[in-house]
Write a protein that holds these residues in place. Sequence first.
Motif, mmCIF file in Angstrom:
data_model
loop_
_atom_site.group_PDB
_atom_site.id
_atom_site.type_symbol
_atom_site.label_atom_id
_atom_site.label_comp_id
_atom_site.label_asym_id
_atom_site.label_seq_id
_atom_site.Cartn_x
_atom_site.Cartn_y
_atom_site.Cartn_z
ATOM 1 N N ALA A 1 76.711 54.450 -93.424
ATOM 2 C CA ALA A 1 76.586 55.685 -94.188
ATOM 3 C C ALA A 1 77.604 55.795 -95.301
ATOM 4 C CB ALA A 1 76.695 56.891 -93.251
ATOM 5 N N GLY A 2 78.878 55.502 -94.995
ATOM 6 C CA GLY A 2 79.901 55.695 -96.005
ATOM 7 C C GLY A 2 81.255 55.209 -95.550
ATOM 8 N N GLU A 3 82.304 55.802 -96.117
ATOM 9 C CA GLU A 3 83.663 55.329 -95.895
ATOM 10 C C GLU A 3 84.089 55.419 -94.430
ATOM 11 O OE1 GLU A 3 87.392 53.760 -96.487
ATOM 12 O OE2 GLU A 3 85.613 53.714 -97.774
ATOM 13 N N ALA A 4 83.707 56.459 -93.733
ATOM 14 C CA ALA A 4 84.095 56.598 -92.332
ATOM 15 C C ALA A 4 83.581 55.427 -91.504
ATOM 16 C CB ALA A 4 83.575 57.914 -91.761
ATOM 17 N N ALA A 5 82.335 55.022 -91.752
ATOM 18 C CA ALA A 5 81.756 53.901 -91.006
ATOM 19 C C ALA A 5 82.463 52.596 -91.359
ATOM 20 C CB ALA A 5 80.263 53.798 -91.294
ATOM 21 N N VAL A 6 82.797 52.412 -92.631
ATOM 22 C CA VAL A 6 83.519 51.206 -93.031
ATOM 23 C C VAL A 6 84.849 51.130 -92.290
ATOM 24 C CG1 VAL A 6 84.707 50.078 -94.953
ATOM 25 C CG2 VAL A 6 82.422 51.057 -95.303
ATOM 26 N N GLN A 7 85.580 52.224 -92.266
ATOM 27 C CA GLN A 7 86.860 52.239 -91.565
ATOM 28 C C GLN A 7 86.683 51.998 -90.072
ATOM 29 O OE1 GLN A 7 89.204 55.712 -92.459
ATOM 30 N NE2 GLN A 7 88.993 55.470 -94.680
#
Length: 381
Positions: free
Chosen positions: A123-129
């Motif tokens: 989805a976005g940055e949270a998932a990447v982290q």
Amino acid sequence: MSVLAYFADDPTRVYQLAQWLPVLEILDQREPVALVLRQEESAAILRERTHLPIVVAPTFPELTDLYASLEDAAVVLYCNNSQLNFQSLLDHRKLHVHINHGESDKQSMASNNAKAYDRVLVAGEAAVQRYLGTLLEFDAAKLVRIGRPQLDLHPAAVLPETPGRRTVLYAPTWEGDADYNNYTSVDTLGPVVVSAALALPDVRVVYKPHPKVVTSQTPAVQHAHRVILDLLGDAAARDPEAGHRALLSGDILAVMPSCDAIVTDVSSVGLDWLYLCTDKPMFVADRHRDADRLRAEVPVSRCADVLDVVDDCDVEHLALLLAARLEHDEHHLARVAMRHHYFDDLQVGDSTARFLETVGELVDLRHRLVGGRPVDAANTA
């Protein structure tokens, strides 16, 4: 056929693929899509929900024969991490893409299984982290940020209007396959949540549990689920005009727009609410009673009221808190910022566009890798 959506599990998990069907039908207009299932019982359910072609390959030899016959199939999509996914992954002439079935902070969302796929759509940055902070030696180049296409859809509302009443939605998750992935509040707080909401004047209470709560074999969850249904049934009998109800099936995205506040668990439901109902209060249950861990691992909890199983989280206390948030939502601005953390700056429609573009690029890439895209492949079923 350009794209295959693979699903190996039984009917109790069909919801994982079912939520992708409207998006896959949009994709089908650009890149022909077929569903590959391993169980006829699951296929029978999906045939009633989509016009996409469905093929069932129960055994591994049947699956390999099927893939051999579909030479033009370029990309295989996976909405979960079923053990049987690895039989499909053995086909080395297709690109394999994990799309998951939601965006949440559950531990299962960052699985080592992700290393097996050519791409992992997030989805976005949270998932990447989440992936980079959890997995050892994970290749960040596999991650593609697309948002969550389901949130671009506009399903018809399923709740009737109730003028003069606000609606509190209780939407808990299930208990998972193992204790580490158990985030449900049904057996710890469920009856308290529903009783507290019912205690408020001019409020409609809606209970929309995860599909697997309804079929749970865990005694404590079964018991609490029945208590909740009885509470709502009794309240509805006393005040039929209130509209209290339990919704045990259907699309929760069609429920949210009619609601004014949500009580939920660590699950995709809370993040869907964050995206769709950013301006409405939310409460997140902490089954594990570890506030520091929750705020570290579940960023959305930082812009919500957290409920855990403590002595002061009784009906009266929670009713007062619900009433206070319905009158003044002090976490609103924090949720606006947190929405960007999970979904970047995507607006309605952007996620679907990114998904279509990404899959199309992967189809083209696969055909280049194996010697060129067949003539009119994109228009041939």
